[in-house]
Design a protein around this motif. Structure first.
Motif, short mmCIF file in Angstrom:
data_model
loop_
_atom_site.label_atom_id
_atom_site.label_comp_id
_atom_site.label_asym_id
_atom_site.label_seq_id
_atom_site.Cartn_x
_atom_site.Cartn_y
_atom_site.Cartn_z
N TYR A 22 151.15 32.55 114.33
CA TYR A 22 151.46 33.84 113.73
C TYR A 22 150.77 33.90 112.37
O TYR A 22 150.83 32.95 111.60
CB TYR A 22 152.96 34.02 113.51
N SER A 23 150.13 35.01 112.06
CA SER A 23 149.49 35.15 110.75
C SER A 23 150.57 35.32 109.68
O SER A 23 151.70 35.70 109.97
CB SER A 23 148.54 36.34 110.74
N ALA A 24 150.21 35.03 108.44
CA ALA A 24 151.17 35.17 107.34
C ALA A 24 151.61 36.62 107.20
O ALA A 24 152.79 36.90 106.96
CB ALA A 24 150.54 34.67 106.04
N ARG A 25 150.69 37.54 107.37
CA ARG A 25 151.02 38.96 107.28
C ARG A 25 152.03 39.35 108.36
O ARG A 25 152.98 40.09 108.11
CB ARG A 25 149.75 39.78 107.42
N SER A 26 151.84 38.83 109.55
CA SER A 26 152.74 39.12 110.66
C SER A 26 154.13 38.54 110.41
O SER A 26 155.14 39.18 110.69
CB SER A 26 152.16 38.54 111.95
N ARG A 27 154.21 37.32 109.86
CA ARG A 27 155.51 36.72 109.56
C ARG A 27 156.25 37.49 108.48
O ARG A 27 157.47 37.65 108.55
CB ARG A 27 155.35 35.26 109.16
N ARG A 28 155.52 37.98 107.47
CA ARG A 28 156.18 38.78 106.42
C ARG A 28 156.70 40.10 107.00
O ARG A 28 157.81 40.53 106.70
CB ARG A 28 155.21 39.05 105.27
N ARG A 29 155.88 40.76 107.81
CA ARG A 29 156.30 42.03 108.42
C ARG A 29 157.52 41.84 109.31
O ARG A 29 158.44 42.63 109.28
CB ARG A 29 155.16 42.58 109.28
N ASN A 30 157.51 40.80 110.10
CA ASN A 30 158.62 40.56 111.01
C ASN A 30 159.88 40.16 110.26
O ASN A 30 160.98 40.35 110.75
CB ASN A 30 158.26 39.52 112.06
N GLY A 31 159.73 39.61 109.07
CA GLY A 31 160.89 39.32 108.24
C GLY A 31 161.61 40.58 107.82
O GLY A 31 162.84 40.60 107.68
N VAL A 32 160.87 41.65 107.64
CA VAL A 32 161.47 42.94 107.28
C VAL A 32 162.31 43.46 108.44
O VAL A 32 163.39 44.02 108.23
CB VAL A 32 160.38 43.96 106.88
N PHE A 33 161.84 43.25 109.67
CA PHE A 33 162.61 43.69 110.84
C PHE A 33 163.96 42.99 110.91
O PHE A 33 164.92 43.55 111.42
CB PHE A 33 161.84 43.44 112.13
N ASN A 34 164.04 41.76 110.41
CA ASN A 34 165.31 41.03 110.44
C ASN A 34 166.32 41.62 109.47
O ASN A 34 167.51 41.35 109.60
CB ASN A 34 165.08 39.56 110.12
N LEU A 35 165.87 42.40 108.51
CA LEU A 35 166.77 43.00 107.53
C LEU A 35 167.30 44.37 107.95
O LEU A 35 168.15 44.93 107.27
CB LEU A 35 166.05 43.13 106.19
N VAL A 36 166.81 44.89 109.05
CA VAL A 36 167.19 46.25 109.47
C VAL A 36 168.68 46.35 109.76
O VAL A 36 169.36 47.23 109.25
CB VAL A 36 166.35 46.69 110.70
N SER A 37 169.20 45.46 110.58
CA SER A 37 170.62 45.55 110.97
C SER A 37 171.58 45.39 109.80
O SER A 37 172.49 46.22 109.64
CB SER A 37 170.94 44.51 112.05
N PRO A 38 171.44 44.35 108.96
CA PRO A 38 172.36 44.26 107.82
C PRO A 38 172.24 45.45 106.86
O PRO A 38 173.23 45.90 106.30
CB PRO A 38 171.96 42.96 107.12
N LEU A 39 171.03 45.97 106.70
CA LEU A 39 170.83 47.11 105.82
C LEU A 39 171.53 48.35 106.37
O LEU A 39 172.19 49.09 105.63
CB LEU A 39 169.35 47.39 105.62
N ILE A 40 171.40 48.58 107.68
CA ILE A 40 172.09 49.72 108.30
C ILE A 40 173.59 49.58 108.16
O ILE A 40 174.29 50.54 107.82
CB ILE A 40 171.68 49.86 109.78
N LEU A 41 174.11 48.38 108.39
CA LEU A 41 175.55 48.16 108.27
C LEU A 41 176.02 48.39 106.84
O LEU A 41 177.03 49.05 106.60
CB LEU A 41 175.91 46.75 108.73
N PHE A 42 175.28 47.87 105.87
CA PHE A 42 175.65 48.04 104.46
C PHE A 42 175.63 49.51 104.06
O PHE A 42 176.57 50.00 103.42
CB PHE A 42 174.70 47.24 103.56
N LEU A 43 174.58 50.24 104.43
CA LEU A 43 174.49 51.66 104.07
C LEU A 43 175.57 52.48 104.76
O LEU A 43 176.13 53.39 104.16
CB LEU A 43 173.11 52.20 104.40
N SER A 44 175.85 52.15 106.01
CA SER A 44 176.89 52.89 106.74
C SER A 44 178.25 52.71 106.09
O SER A 44 179.01 53.66 105.92
CB SER A 44 176.95 52.43 108.19
N LEU A 45 178.57 51.49 105.73
CA LEU A 45 179.86 51.23 105.12
C LEU A 45 179.92 51.76 103.68
O LEU A 45 180.99 52.10 103.19
CB LEU A 45 180.19 49.74 105.17
N SER A 46 178.78 51.83 103.02
CA SER A 46 178.74 52.37 101.65
C SER A 46 179.04 53.87 101.64
O SER A 46 179.58 54.38 100.67
CB SER A 46 177.38 52.13 101.02
#
Length: 80
Positions: free
Chosen positions: A19-43
């Motif tokens: 995996y390229s470094a750029r690809s690993r960084r981008r995919n790391g952002v995808f891992n933050l989607v669910s917790p971010l949605i949960l946090f914003l929804s509860l906020s």
């Protein structure tokens, strides 16, 4: 996408691919989607059931989109 390591074998030339470094960084952002949605929804005082439904939909959407953002390279690149 779901391998434990970051090296893959090319089915055509049998060389190791990483995996390229750029690809690993981008995919790391995808891992933050669910917790971010949960946090914003509860906020914003959304019901817990709706927040969980949004989180599940966000997770499924990110899993469907993620393979299109994978880039491979012949060499293992440092993340930073």
């Amino acid at each position: 996408m779901f391998t434990l390591g970051t090296k893959l074998m090319c089915p055509y030339c049998q060389n190791k691919q990483y995996y390229s470094a750029r690809s690993r960084r981008r995919n790391g952002v995808f891992n933050l989607v669910s917790p971010l949605i949960l946090f914003l929804s509860l906020s914003f005082n959304v019901s817990l059931l709706t927040a969980i439904a949004l989180m599940v939909m966000g997770t499924l959407l990110s899993l469907m989109i993620q393979p299109f953002f994978i880039e491979l390279s012949n060499q293992e690149e440092p993340l930073w």
